[in-house]
Design a protein around this motif. Sequence first.
Motif, mmCIF file in Angstrom:
data_model
loop_
_atom_site.group_PDB
_atom_site.id
_atom_site.type_symbol
_atom_site.label_atom_id
_atom_site.label_comp_id
_atom_site.label_asym_id
_atom_site.label_seq_id
_atom_site.Cartn_x
_atom_site.Cartn_y
_atom_site.Cartn_z
ATOM 1 N N ALA A 1 0.830 -1.210 0.000
ATOM 2 C CA ALA A 1 0.000 0.000 0.000
ATOM 3 C C ALA A 1 0.861 1.255 0.000
ATOM 4 C CB ALA A 1 -0.919 -0.011 1.223
ATOM 5 N N ALA A 2 1.921 1.233 0.817
ATOM 6 C CA ALA A 2 2.796 2.401 0.885
ATOM 7 C C ALA A 2 3.530 2.599 -0.437
ATOM 8 C CB ALA A 2 3.798 2.228 2.024
ATOM 9 N N SER A 3 3.955 1.511 -1.034
ATOM 10 C CA SER A 3 4.644 1.607 -2.322
ATOM 11 C C SER A 3 3.724 2.200 -3.380
ATOM 12 C CB SER A 3 5.103 0.226 -2.780
ATOM 13 O OG SER A 3 6.042 -0.293 -1.894
ATOM 14 N N ALA A 4 2.477 1.730 -3.362
ATOM 15 C CA ALA A 4 1.514 2.217 -4.356
ATOM 16 C C ALA A 4 1.264 3.710 -4.166
ATOM 17 C CB ALA A 4 0.203 1.444 -4.231
ATOM 18 N N HIS A 5 1.148 4.115 -2.894
ATOM 19 C CA HIS A 5 0.921 5.532 -2.624
ATOM 20 C C HIS A 5 2.125 6.362 -3.080
ATOM 21 C CE1 HIS A 5 -0.326 9.220 -0.603
ATOM 22 N NE2 HIS A 5 0.943 9.308 -0.181
ATOM 23 N N LEU A 6 3.291 5.885 -2.735
ATOM 24 C CA LEU A 6 4.508 6.619 -3.070
ATOM 25 C C LEU A 6 4.652 6.797 -4.584
ATOM 26 C CD1 LEU A 6 7.013 7.906 -1.776
ATOM 27 C CD2 LEU A 6 8.169 5.703 -1.986
ATOM 28 N N ALA A 7 4.265 5.763 -5.303
ATOM 29 C CA ALA A 7 4.413 5.817 -6.762
ATOM 30 C C ALA A 7 3.538 6.904 -7.381
ATOM 31 C CB ALA A 7 4.064 4.453 -7.358
ATOM 32 N N GLU B 1 9.326 14.590 -0.633
ATOM 33 C CA GLU B 1 9.802 14.462 0.752
ATOM 34 C C GLU B 1 10.870 13.386 0.854
ATOM 35 O OE1 GLU B 1 9.253 16.317 3.226
ATOM 36 O OE2 GLU B 1 9.838 15.159 5.002
ATOM 37 N N ARG B 2 10.615 12.261 0.209
ATOM 38 C CA ARG B 2 11.592 11.176 0.267
ATOM 39 C C ARG B 2 12.895 11.591 -0.412
ATOM 40 N NH1 ARG B 2 11.903 4.983 -1.930
ATOM 41 N NH2 ARG B 2 12.009 5.990 -3.945
ATOM 42 N N ALA B 3 12.804 12.271 -1.529
ATOM 43 C CA ALA B 3 14.023 12.715 -2.228
ATOM 44 C C ALA B 3 14.837 13.658 -1.351
ATOM 45 C CB ALA B 3 13.645 13.390 -3.540
ATOM 46 N N SER B 4 14.112 14.522 -0.635
ATOM 47 C CA SER B 4 14.787 15.481 0.239
ATOM 48 C C SER B 4 15.485 14.770 1.398
ATOM 49 C CB SER B 4 13.741 16.476 0.761
ATOM 50 O OG SER B 4 14.327 17.329 1.674
ATOM 51 N N LEU B 5 14.780 13.800 1.996
ATOM 52 C CA LEU B 5 15.391 13.034 3.094
ATOM 53 C C LEU B 5 16.593 12.239 2.597
ATOM 54 C CD1 LEU B 5 12.135 11.662 4.817
ATOM 55 C CD2 LEU B 5 13.648 13.454 5.693
#
Lengths: 192, 226
Positions: A25-31, A39-43
Amino acid sequence: MTHLTPDQFIDSIDAIDAKVDLSRAASAHLAGCEVCQAERASLTEALGDARAVTMPEPSPLFWDHFSRRVAAATSGEAVPVPAGRTSAGWRSVWASALVAGVVTVAFVVWRAPVGPAVPVGQPTVAASGDAVAGDDHGLRGVAILASDLKADELQQVARPSADATAAAIEDLTPAQRAELVRLIKMQTSGAE
Amino acid sequence: MRAGANAAVAAGWKSAWDLGMTGRDRTGSAVAGRTTDRVDPSDGMVSLEAADDHALVVAFLGGRREAFDVIVERHRRHVYQLCFRFMGSHEDASDLAQDVFIRAFKGLRNFKNESSLGTWLYRVAVNVCLNRRALKRPETEPLDPAEHVDTRLDSPLEHVLREEKALVVRDAIARLPPKQRATLVLRVYQELSHEEIADVLGSSVGAVKANFFHALGNLRRYLQST
């Protein structure tokens, strides 16, 4: 689905290194979520910056010098004794039991009713440990244990420091504590 | 295992080794194998250098002071690095790492063997560093590249830029709140798992991940503001 949680962001960063699998579910949302992707790119960028900082390496000579410093600093220290595992620990137990026994005996003697007057010329009984113990097997046991202690240890027991008894009891294992309780109970029940 | 260890202490080092205790280092790699491989034929005793951490602790508590020297030799680098990452200077890191081992010397009797010795030492080190940090803000020590870093492949310009960036990042890390900083250092530089960090810091894995998330977020903000 709402945006990723902090846990999921960290999992998604770890997933880059194949350390964890992000949930489906998280992968699908992230995609499909640009906010979370940004946010992930920044982290990830911040993590990359932190990783890029190298660790200054001290001189190879430093390590031997360091070990010598630690050895010198600890040379005056005694090797710590594991709590309640040594003969010294058991001596504390017996010493405490002895103190309890002596206190009990003193209490009994002090509270004993005054008997008939001793006829003149009849020898009085000396207040030795053996005499007080009489046929009391518990007190004999304490006397036997006490005979194993040296004079200076007995002196130390007679004049314990403020926290010595508490510290000694702290160091006991559950089995040792149970034994101490048994000894004290044995003495107390004999006094009643 | 616990009962066996207790018996071993009472019976002495050799018996402890005879129990065949094996251990793992903090990365999970086995650090000890068959005990029979490690007996020193000269005196029938076990080589301390070959012993695993647990056996070293048992030997030390059994009265073999030299076992602690081996513990220091084995863990000094990681402890020093952790202290350096916290404090930012060689002098402070050196002093604090020494303090960590002195505390370990006195406190090993309380080591419960529920975690690895490395994790336990990290816990001591983090506490020492956090206590010191409460008194003194860490400095960021400019690197002396000639002394510390292999720069043979860098051009002078690349090298200067890299060191300038490193200084900025170290300063930003130094500004992080203590728990976030501890989490980031343990995760990024000591490469501990979230579970191991939770063990060191005495918190939950969820709290560790949250701290790491906020540490990275704050680090990003600090870097953008400089």
